[in-house]
Every structure is written in structure tokens, then in C-alpha cells.
Design a protein around this motif. Structure first.
Motif, PDB file in Angstrom:
ATOM      1  N   ARG A 155     -62.982  -3.771 133.802  1.00 55.10           N
ATOM      2  CA  ARG A 155     -63.550  -4.534 133.929  1.00 55.10           C
ATOM      3  C   ARG A 155     -62.541  -5.281 133.289  1.00 55.10           C
ATOM      4  NH1 ARG A 155     -64.447  -8.630 130.449  1.00 55.10           N
ATOM      5  NH2 ARG A 155     -64.375  -6.477 128.542  1.00 55.10           N
ATOM      6  N   HIS A 156     -62.652  -6.550 133.540  1.00 59.46           N
ATOM      7  CA  HIS A 156     -61.510  -7.176 133.161  1.00 59.46           C
ATOM      8  C   HIS A 156     -61.780  -9.158 132.969  1.00 59.46           C
ATOM      9  CE1 HIS A 156     -58.442  -5.084 133.282  1.00 59.46           C
ATOM     10  NE2 HIS A 156     -58.658  -5.149 134.678  1.00 59.46           N
ATOM     11  N   SER A 157     -62.296  -9.851 132.240  1.00 62.26           N
ATOM     12  CA  SER A 157     -62.909 -11.226 131.768  1.00 62.26           C
ATOM     13  C   SER A 157     -61.799 -11.799 132.195  1.00 62.26           C
ATOM     14  CB  SER A 157     -61.888 -12.262 131.182  1.00 62.26           C
ATOM     15  OG  SER A 157     -63.860 -11.634 129.217  1.00 62.26           O
ATOM     16  N   VAL A 158     -62.430 -12.327 134.356  1.00 66.31           N
ATOM     17  CA  VAL A 158     -61.668 -12.616 135.669  1.00 66.31           C
ATOM     18  C   VAL A 158     -61.680 -13.880 135.721  1.00 66.31           C
ATOM     19  CG1 VAL A 158     -61.725 -12.623 137.905  1.00 66.31           C
ATOM     20  CG2 VAL A 158     -62.030 -10.022 136.674  1.00 66.31           C
ATOM     21  N   ARG A 159     -60.579 -14.790 135.359  1.00 72.01           N
ATOM     22  CA  ARG A 159     -60.894 -16.517 135.875  1.00 72.01           C
ATOM     23  C   ARG A 159     -60.126 -16.860 136.860  1.00 72.01           C
ATOM     24  NH1 ARG A 159     -58.947 -14.175 130.607  1.00 72.01           N
ATOM     25  NH2 ARG A 159     -60.512 -14.608 128.748  1.00 72.01           N
ATOM     26  N   GLN A 160     -59.977 -16.308 137.713  1.00 70.99           N
ATOM     27  CA  GLN A 160     -59.852 -16.695 139.295  1.00 70.99           C
ATOM     28  C   GLN A 160     -61.171 -16.525 140.220  1.00 70.99           C
ATOM     29  OE1 GLN A 160     -56.068 -15.757 140.340  1.00 70.99           O
ATOM     30  NE2 GLN A 160     -55.212 -14.984 137.963  1.00 70.99           N
ATOM     31  N   LEU A 207     -69.119 -29.625 130.017  1.00 70.96           N
ATOM     32  CA  LEU A 207     -70.156 -29.235 128.524  1.00 70.96           C
ATOM     33  C   LEU A 207     -69.657 -28.023 127.995  1.00 70.96           C
ATOM     34  CD1 LEU A 207     -72.990 -30.403 130.326  1.00 70.96           C
ATOM     35  CD2 LEU A 207     -71.699 -31.797 128.756  1.00 70.96           C
ATOM     36  N   GLN A 208     -68.471 -26.994 128.834  1.00 68.44           N
ATOM     37  CA  GLN A 208     -67.792 -25.668 127.840  1.00 68.44           C
ATOM     38  C   GLN A 208     -66.136 -26.268 128.258  1.00 68.44           C
ATOM     39  OE1 GLN A 208     -66.411 -22.993 128.780  1.00 68.44           O
ATOM     40  NE2 GLN A 208     -67.211 -21.759 127.159  1.00 68.44           N
ATOM     41  N   ALA A 209     -65.938 -25.546 126.659  1.00 64.97           N
ATOM     42  CA  ALA A 209     -64.596 -25.824 126.234  1.00 64.97           C
ATOM     43  C   ALA A 209     -63.645 -25.599 127.043  1.00 64.97           C
ATOM     44  CB  ALA A 209     -63.927 -26.348 125.140  1.00 64.97           C
ATOM     45  N   GLY A 210     -63.985 -24.001 126.616  1.00 65.33           N
ATOM     46  CA  GLY A 210     -63.569 -22.583 127.265  1.00 65.33           C
ATOM     47  C   GLY A 210     -63.296 -22.651 128.290  1.00 65.33           C
ATOM     48  N   ASN A 211     -63.848 -23.156 129.406  1.00 64.62           N
ATOM     49  CA  ASN A 211     -63.531 -22.930 131.153  1.00 64.62           C
ATOM     50  C   ASN A 211     -61.605 -23.943 131.623  1.00 64.62           C
ATOM     51  OD1 ASN A 211     -64.301 -25.215 132.284  1.00 64.62           O
ATOM     52  ND2 ASN A 211     -66.031 -24.500 130.451  1.00 64.62           N
ATOM     53  N   ALA A 262     -66.124 -11.616 136.287  1.00 67.81           N
ATOM     54  CA  ALA A 262     -67.027 -12.580 135.552  1.00 67.81           C
ATOM     55  C   ALA A 262     -66.136 -12.954 134.274  1.00 67.81           C
ATOM     56  CB  ALA A 262     -68.479 -12.027 135.154  1.00 67.81           C
ATOM     57  N   CYS A 263     -66.675 -14.313 133.972  1.00 69.52           N
ATOM     58  CA  CYS A 263     -66.084 -14.383 132.072  1.00 69.52           C
ATOM     59  C   CYS A 263     -66.973 -15.155 131.471  1.00 69.52           C
ATOM     60  CB  CYS A 263     -64.533 -15.390 132.654  1.00 69.52           C
ATOM     61  SG  CYS A 263     -63.941 -14.875 130.924  1.00 69.52           S
ATOM     62  N   PHE A 264     -66.969 -14.084 130.239  1.00 70.21           N
ATOM     63  CA  PHE A 264     -67.865 -15.056 129.107  1.00 70.21           C
ATOM     64  C   PHE A 264     -67.212 -16.436 128.974  1.00 70.21           C
ATOM     65  CE2 PHE A 264     -69.542 -11.182 128.337  1.00 70.21           C
ATOM     66  CZ  PHE A 264     -71.014 -10.775 127.312  1.00 70.21           C
ATOM     67  N   LEU A 265     -68.653 -17.815 128.675  1.00 73.44           N
ATOM     68  CA  LEU A 265     -67.513 -18.998 128.535  1.00 73.44           C
ATOM     69  C   LEU A 265     -68.596 -19.203 127.200  1.00 73.44           C
ATOM     70  CD1 LEU A 265     -67.702 -20.790 131.626  1.00 73.44           C
ATOM     71  CD2 LEU A 265     -65.653 -19.394 130.394  1.00 73.44           C
ATOM     72  N   ASN A 266     -67.980 -18.870 126.254  1.00 80.10           N
ATOM     73  CA  ASN A 266     -68.608 -19.232 124.468  1.00 80.10           C
ATOM     74  C   ASN A 266     -69.815 -20.558 124.649  1.00 80.10           C
ATOM     75  OD1 ASN A 266     -67.547 -21.308 122.426  1.00 80.10           O
ATOM     76  ND2 ASN A 266     -65.975 -20.491 124.229  1.00 80.10           N
ATOM     77  N   TRP A 267     -71.242 -19.926 124.068  1.00 84.21           N
ATOM     78  CA  TRP A 267     -71.536 -21.482 123.643  1.00 84.21           C
ATOM     79  C   TRP A 267     -71.409 -21.158 122.182  1.00 84.21           C
ATOM     80  CZ3 TRP A 267     -71.332 -24.811 125.481  1.00 84.21           C
ATOM     81  CH2 TRP A 267     -72.388 -26.677 125.576  1.00 84.21           C
ATOM     82  N   ALA A 308     -55.183  -5.690 124.559  1.00 87.12           N
ATOM     83  CA  ALA A 308     -54.706  -5.036 124.228  1.00 87.12           C
ATOM     84  C   ALA A 308     -55.968  -5.218 123.048  1.00 87.12           C
ATOM     85  CB  ALA A 308     -53.627  -4.950 123.193  1.00 87.12           C
ATOM     86  N   ARG A 309     -57.072  -3.440 122.237  1.00 87.87           N
ATOM     87  CA  ARG A 309     -57.022  -3.320 121.710  1.00 87.87           C
ATOM     88  C   ARG A 309     -56.718  -2.273 120.815  1.00 87.87           C
ATOM     89  NH1 ARG A 309     -60.249  -6.396 125.667  1.00 87.87           N
ATOM     90  NH2 ARG A 309     -62.107  -5.389 126.069  1.00 87.87           N
ATOM     91  N   LYS A 310     -57.420  -2.660 119.420  1.00 91.62           N
ATOM     92  CA  LYS A 310     -56.846  -2.318 117.891  1.00 91.62           C
ATOM     93  C   LYS A 310     -57.528  -0.942 117.837  1.00 91.62           C
ATOM     94  CE  LYS A 310     -59.021  -5.667 115.168  1.00 91.62           C
ATOM     95  NZ  LYS A 310     -60.266  -6.070 114.180  1.00 91.62           N
TER      96      LYS A 310
HETATM   97  C1  LIG Z   1     -68.830 -14.523 123.666  1.00 92.27           C
HETATM   98  C2  LIG Z   1     -67.625 -14.785 124.560  1.00 92.27           C
HETATM   99  C3  LIG Z   1     -67.411 -15.881 124.821  1.00 92.27           C
HETATM  100  C4  LIG Z   1     -66.543 -15.807 125.408  1.00 92.27           C
HETATM  101  N1  LIG Z   1     -65.566 -16.964 125.560  1.00 92.27           N
HETATM  102  C5  LIG Z   1     -64.716 -17.861 126.915  1.00 92.27           C
HETATM  103  C6  LIG Z   1     -64.225 -17.964 126.726  1.00 92.27           C
HETATM  104  O1  LIG Z   1     -65.009 -19.838 126.196  1.00 92.27           O
HETATM  105  N2  LIG Z   1     -63.425 -18.427 128.132  1.00 92.27           N
HETATM  106  C7  LIG Z   1     -63.000 -17.887 127.568  1.00 92.27           C
HETATM  107  O2  LIG Z   1     -61.947 -18.203 129.083  1.00 92.27           O
HETATM  108  N3  LIG Z   1     -62.923 -16.708 127.995  1.00 92.27           N
HETATM  109  C8  LIG Z   1     -63.839 -16.617 126.874  1.00 92.27           C
HETATM  110  N4  LIG Z   1     -64.305 -14.721 126.603  1.00 92.27           N
HETATM  111  C9  LIG Z   1     -63.523 -13.563 127.403  1.00 92.27           C
HETATM  112  C10 LIG Z   1     -63.203 -13.420 125.859  1.00 92.27           C
HETATM  113  O3  LIG Z   1     -61.457 -13.712 125.900  1.00 92.27           O
HETATM  114  C11 LIG Z   1     -62.270 -11.460 126.342  1.00 92.27           C
HETATM  115  O4  LIG Z   1     -63.554 -10.879 126.574  1.00 92.27           O
HETATM  116  C12 LIG Z   1     -61.350 -10.961 125.291  1.00 92.27           C
HETATM  117  O5  LIG Z   1     -59.152 -11.556 125.322  1.00 92.27           O
HETATM  118  C13 LIG Z   1     -60.854  -9.343 125.997  1.00 92.27           C
HETATM  119  O6  LIG Z   1     -60.136  -9.525 127.658  1.00 92.27           O
HETATM  120  P1  LIG Z   1     -61.479  -8.417 128.614  1.00 92.27           P
HETATM  121  O7  LIG Z   1     -62.614  -8.920 128.145  1.00 92.27           O
HETATM  122  O8  LIG Z   1     -60.383  -8.908 129.435  1.00 92.27           O
HETATM  123  O9  LIG Z   1     -61.312  -7.276 128.130  1.00 92.27           O
HETATM  124  C14 LIG Z   1     -65.333 -14.598 125.711  1.00 92.27           C
HETATM  125  C15 LIG Z   1     -65.891 -13.818 125.449  1.00 92.27           C
HETATM  126  C16 LIG Z   1     -66.763 -13.350 124.663  1.00 92.27           C
HETATM  127  C17 LIG Z   1     -67.392 -12.048 124.538  1.00 92.27           C
END
Ligand SMILES: Cc1cc2nc3c(=O)[nH]c(=O)nc-3n(C[C@H](O)[C@H](O)[C@H](O)COP(=O)(O)O)c2cc1C
Length: 324
Positions: A155-160, A207-211, A262-267, A308-310
Motif C-alpha cells: 500500500r502506498h499513498s498513490v498520487r497518479q 480548497l485543500q492545499a496538499g493535492n 488512494a491518498c489521504f489529503l489532510n484537513w 522509509a519507516r523509523k
Molecule cells: C492524515 C494524513 C494526511 C495526509 N495528507 C496528505 C496530503 O495532504 N497530501 C499528500 O500528498 N499526502 C498526504 N498524506 C500522505 C502521507 O504523506 C503518507 O501517508 C506518508 O508519507 C507515508 O507514505 P505512504 O502512505 O506511501 O506509506 C497524508 C497522510 C495522512 C495519514
């Protein structure tokens, strides 16, 4: 430490804003609304349900709670209909009463009240699917007979994403699966707003900066909120964030399990930005926005950060002793 008056004032203002919302909608101070009442019935019902599943069940437990459930239902159905919460409560009472009957300790007065109320409200106790059930370790082991760690590592945060749209059916399946997550007293405080129309999603995303770096890729957007009307204690003032976080992570895993990204986008925003989103999406004042999440189909090949994880010893404290 420098005294940063501006930051301190802004922090206080935001805490005050959150505090007012919690005071207004939870029932830590006063109970009035429909959802407050539903939550009380669910808390009490969960007590009975939980009590049946302890290793040594104390016979006769929860009689006061059972009466209280029946009383609360009377008040509730006077204003509202016998909905899923009432059905669940009745089914749980049925199971609780049957349990005591089988153990040779029928709770006659509760049985009579329960039967009379069920008759009057036309409730068939089995409608609500409550009480306790027997599960087998073998069934659980069979269900987890795959490499979960491997699945997590993939599982990765996927941005494409590809331009293909996720189907509404898949969204239903994903959210139904996410609903299986644990939650406080089975109160199920979470709501998911799913936007599955690319044009609409593109209007919301600014409305969300992280995307910003991958906005154009996103065709599906989830917004997870928690309803404060289900919380009754001052100690629960952060519970919505906890339940919301657990739900959101399960949602992300449910998306992953569908072979989607999927990718979380923080609020993590201040009250003004929060209000803008609420106004745009008509999110009611009683809900707090936990997080946004993009989703889409995976490209055949794409890059992700290694992230990378701690080292484990920075995360895990495995203890055998405690000073008490
Ligand atoms: C609550 C939360 C908010 C996040 N917000 C953003 C965001 O706004 N934009 C983004 O590109 N990634 C966001 N992420 C993804 C993290 O950067 C990502 O989970 C982290 O670097 C670990 O990478 P991985 O999910 O690929 O394992 C968010 C993750 C979490 C859990």
C-alpha cells in the motif's frame, strides 16, 4: 522561548471554536436532539451486547440498563420512528433475555415490558440483528490466511491515477467494508461524503492545499466526517478524531483491497478554511471534518516516495515491568 502572541491567540481562538462546537452538539452538557437520543440507546445496548461476550458472564447483569433502554425507546418513538437503532436495541434485548432464560434465570419483568413494547411498535426482534454470536477461530484464521504484511507493504499513498472512473458500485463496496472498523460503543459516528464526478471533484480540490502537485489526476474524492452528536462525555471530546482516523484508515485499506490507489489529503486547517469547505459542501455544523482522501485506478507503472519507516526501537516499547 519567544512569546509568540499571534500564534497563541490563534491557537486559543481555534480551540475555543472547537470547544463551542463540541458543547453545542455533543450531549456532554445537555441532551436534546434525535442523534443524542439515538447515541444513548446505542451506548446502553452495547453494554448488554458486550456483557454477553465476556468469558465469565455475570448472571443478572445489566437489568437496570435493560429497563433504561426500554424507557429511552418510549421517549424516542414518541418523537421519531422505530428506526435501525430501536430494532438493534430490541434484538439485543431479545438475545439478552434468551440468554438468561437458557441459564434458568428468566428476567420476567423485562421480558414482559420488552414483549409489550415490541407488540405495540410492531417490532420483530430479529429485524435488528443484535446480541452476541459464536465465531470460530478456524473461520478467522481462514479469512486471514494471506500475507497481510505483504499487502500493507504494497500500500502506498498513490498520487497518479488513470482517467478511468471508479464505479459507484465499487464506492458502495469500499464504504461497506470500511464500516467494519471498530468504533466507540458501536455508535458509528462517521459519515463519508464521496464525490465521484471529475468536474465536481476538480472544483472542491483547490480548497485543500496538499493535492496541488497531482490535482488534475483526481476523479474521486472522499471526505470523512464525525458526528459530535454521538458523544456524551467531556472525556470524549477528541473521540470523533479517533473514530474518524480509524474509519479513514480502514477506508484507505478497503480502497487498496479493491486494487485501487488512494491518498489521504489532510484537513489540518484553521476555522476559516474549515468553514469554506463546510459551506461549499453543506457539511452540517454538528460534524467535524476528519480528512479528505483521493482515489483512482492504478497506472501500470508509477512512482511513489519510499517513505522509509523509523527503526522499530523508536516505535515499539516492549515492556515486562511497570511501577505501580
Ligand atoms: C492524515 C494524513 C494526511 C495526509 N495528507 C496528505 C496530503 O495532504 N497530501 C499528500 O500528498 N499526502 C498526504 N498524506 C500522505 C502521507 O504523506 C503518507 O501517508 C506518508 O508519507 C507515508 O507514505 P505512504 O502512505 O506511501 O506509506 C497524508 C497522510 C495522512 C495519514
Amino acid at each position: 522561548m519567544p512569546l509568540n502572541i499571534y500564534a497563541r491567540t490563534a491557537l486559543l481562538r481555534n480551540f475555543w471554536h472547537d470547544m463551542r462546537r463540541y458543547a453545542r452538539h455533543s450531549f456532554a452538557i445537555a441532551s436534546n436532539g434525535r442523534e443524542n437520543q439515538r447515541a444513548i440507546i446505542r451506548i446502553l445496548t452495547h453494554y448488554l451486547e458486550g456483557g454477553e461476550s465476556f468469558p465469565d458472564v455475570r448472571l443478572g447483569f445489566g437489568q437496570e440498563k435493560a429497563h433504561s433502554i426500554l424507557n429511552k425507546i418510549e421517549v424516542y418513538v414518541a418523537d421519531f420512528e422505530a428506526d435501525d437503532t430501536v430494532l438493534w436495541a430490541h434484538a439485543t434485548l431479545e438475545s439478552y433475555l434468551a440468554f438468561h432464560r437458557c441459564q434458568g434465570m428468566p428476567l420476567v419483568d423485562i421480558e414482559e415490558r420488552h414483549a409489550e413494547q415490541a407488540r405495540r411498535l410492531c417490532i420483530h426482534p430479529r429485524d435488528g440483528g443484535g446480541g452476541s454470536e459464536l465465531v470460530r477461530a478456524e473461520e478467522i484464521r481462514n479469512a486471514v490466511d494471506f500475507d497481510f504484511g505483504e499487502s500493507l507493504r504494497n500500500r502506498h499513498s498513490v498520487r497518479q491515477y488513470t482517467p478511468a472512473q471508479i464505479s459507484d458500485d465499487q464506492i458502495h463496496k469500499i464504504v461497506v467494508n470500511a464500516q467494519q472498523c471498530p468504533n466507540v460503543c458501536n455508535r458509528q459516528t462517521i459519515r463519508v461524503y464521496a464525490y465521484n464526478d471529475r468536474k465536481t471533484v476538480q472544483k472542491i480540490l483547490p480548497l485543500q492545499a496538499g493535492n496541488a502537485g497531482f490535482r488534475q489526476e483526481i476523479g474521486t474524492l472522499f471526505i470523512v466526517t464525525a458526528n459530535l452528536e454521538h458523544f456524551n462525555l467531556i472525556g470524549e471530546r477528541y473521540q470523533g478524531w479517533i473514530d474518524g482516523g480509524i474509519f479513514a484508515m480502514t477506508l484507505a485499506l478497503a480502497i487498496h483491497a479493491e486494487g485501487l490507489g488512494a491518498c489521504f489529503l489532510n484537513w489540518s486547517v484553521e476555522q476559516e478554511a474549515d468553514q469554506l469547505l463546510r459551506n461549499a459542501l453543506r457539511i452540517p455544523d454538528n460534524e467535524i471534518v476528519i480528512t479528505c482522501m483521493s482515489a483512482g485506478h492504478l497506472k501500470d507503472e508509477f512512482r511513489v516516495p519510499v517513505s522509509a519507516r523509523k527503526p522499530l526501537d523508536e516505535v515499539l516499547t516492549l515492556s515486562r515491568e511497570v511501577v505501580l
